[in-house]
Write a protein that holds these residues in place. Structure first.
Motif, short mmCIF file in Angstrom:
data_model
loop_
_atom_site.label_atom_id
_atom_site.label_comp_id
_atom_site.label_asym_id
_atom_site.label_seq_id
_atom_site.Cartn_x
_atom_site.Cartn_y
_atom_site.Cartn_z
N PHE A 262 -4.17 22.75 53.94
CA PHE A 262 -3.69 21.24 54.16
C PHE A 262 -3.20 21.18 52.71
CE2 PHE A 262 -4.44 16.99 53.42
CZ PHE A 262 -3.32 16.86 54.70
N HIS A 263 -2.12 20.78 53.06
CA HIS A 263 -1.03 19.85 51.73
C HIS A 263 -0.50 18.71 51.74
CE1 HIS A 263 -0.89 23.78 50.38
NE2 HIS A 263 -0.67 23.88 51.91
N PRO A 264 -1.18 17.80 50.81
CA PRO A 264 -0.91 16.43 51.73
C PRO A 264 0.66 15.94 51.04
CG PRO A 264 -2.50 16.51 49.40
CD PRO A 264 -2.71 18.02 50.55
N CYS A 265 1.66 14.79 51.98
CA CYS A 265 2.27 14.79 51.21
C CYS A 265 2.90 14.05 51.73
CB CYS A 265 3.32 15.74 51.06
SG CYS A 265 5.18 15.16 50.54
N ASP A 266 3.50 12.43 51.65
CA ASP A 266 4.26 11.36 51.80
C ASP A 266 5.71 11.92 52.02
OD1 ASP A 266 6.43 9.54 52.40
OD2 ASP A 266 5.15 7.61 51.41
N ALA B 248 4.28 19.78 47.35
CA ALA B 248 3.66 20.07 48.56
C ALA B 248 4.19 21.97 48.99
CB ALA B 248 3.90 19.55 49.64
N LEU B 249 5.74 22.13 49.19
CA LEU B 249 6.19 23.60 49.13
C LEU B 249 5.22 24.44 48.08
CD1 LEU B 249 9.30 22.17 51.00
CD2 LEU B 249 7.25 23.20 52.63
N GLU B 250 5.66 23.76 46.85
CA GLU B 250 5.15 25.17 46.25
C GLU B 250 4.21 25.10 46.20
OE1 GLU B 250 7.53 26.73 43.50
OE2 GLU B 250 9.38 24.95 43.55
N ALA B 251 3.20 24.57 46.62
CA ALA B 251 1.56 24.96 46.64
C ALA B 251 1.59 25.52 48.33
CB ALA B 251 1.11 23.80 47.61
N VAL B 252 2.48 25.45 48.48
CA VAL B 252 2.25 26.04 49.89
C VAL B 252 2.88 28.16 49.54
CG1 VAL B 252 3.34 27.22 52.43
CG2 VAL B 252 2.60 24.70 51.88
N LEU C 272 15.51 22.19 50.63
CA LEU C 272 14.16 23.02 49.80
C LEU C 272 13.42 23.57 50.36
CD1 LEU C 272 11.88 19.74 47.88
CD2 LEU C 272 13.76 21.12 46.56
N GLN C 273 13.39 23.92 52.35
CA GLN C 273 12.78 25.24 53.06
C GLN C 273 13.37 25.99 52.78
OE1 GLN C 273 12.01 22.23 55.90
NE2 GLN C 273 10.28 21.50 55.91
#
Length: 253
Positions: A53-57, A67-71, A122-123
């Motif tokens: 889980f990656h919290p993000c607004d 968040a995407l870097e964390a993924v 970004l994706q």
């Protein structure tokens, strides 16, 4: 693209169509990363699915990037991206109180259209670094439009503009990314049994769906997920928006 052993990022995956999609792709062997609001149902969904889980607004530009870097840090790649976050309110272009405040129009465009494009750019960048599979494919992006993009109801002017923008991006972005083996699609659902509609009285639900051809009911989240799975699997699905509406066309109101 074979979803097995691929990393799928589901934005808005804590509930509704996003969660159903996360469940469907997990069942196909995908590694799931859920991106959702920190105070939502994302952690619960992630725990149930064995996902991260990656919290993000999604309206926070730097937060989305983080968040995407964390993924990437957790899973090493992004192969599939499904973006379901968004929302809207009903306000007319003008009312007895005057014109629609421009700030409110901007807010809905930011939440639905600009946030989607920010996610996509970004994706796609992360996907571009993947090794292509046997068919030369590096990634699949699926965005969420709405049938309001094509026949928006009274009071949906901002929402319609945003969702029409998402539909309109599909072909151009697919052309931008085609040489990299990245596909871009959008799904335009009608009324689905999520959010406020999930607990609405039966008589209201019947009234809202009476103009559908068949079935005359709200869509189920799993039906959205089935279409996502088909898009991921079928390499010829690219650069378009698919209506998922049971033959429904919105009336003016």
């Amino acid at each position: 693209m074979d979803a097995a052993k691929k990393v799928a990022v589901i934005v808005g995956g804590g509930s509704g169509m996003g969660r159903a999609t996360a469940e469907q792709l997990a069942a196909q062997g995908s590694t799931i990363a859920i991106v959702d609001l920190p105070d939502g149902r994302g952690p619960e969904a992630a725990e149930a699915l064995g996902a991260t889980f990656h919290p993000c607004d999604v309206t926070d530009e730097q937060g989305v990037e983080a968040a995407l870097e964390a993924v990437l840090a957790a899973h090493g790649a992004v192969h599939i991206a499904v973006n379901t976050a968004g929302g809207g309110v009903s306000k007319r272009t003008i009312s007895k109180n005057g014109p629609l405040p421009l700030a409110e129009f901007r807010k809905l465009i930011e939440l639905n259209l600009i946030a989607t494009f920010n996610l996509n750019r970004l994706q796609a960048w992360h996907m571009s670094k993947n090794e292509p599979d046997g068919n030369g494919e590096r990634g699949v992006i699926v965005n969420t439009s709405s049938i309001a993009a094509f026949e928006g109801q009274i009071g949906q002017v901002a929402y319609t503009a945003a969702k029409a923008g998402i539909a309109g991006m599909s072909l151009t972005m697919a052309r931008d990314l085609g040489s990299l083996g990245i596909r871009v699609m959008a799904i335009a659902p009608s009324l689905f049994a999520t959010g406020l509609l999930e607990g609405a009285p039966e008589e209201i639900v019947k009234e809202l769906t009476k103009d559908a051809a068949f079935p005359r009911r709200p869509g189920q989240p799993v039906e959205f997920a089935w279409l996502v799975e088909s898009i991921v699997k079928n390499p010829m699905l690219n650069g378009q928006t698919i209506r998922l509406d049971g033959g429904q066309r919105f009336a003016p109101k």
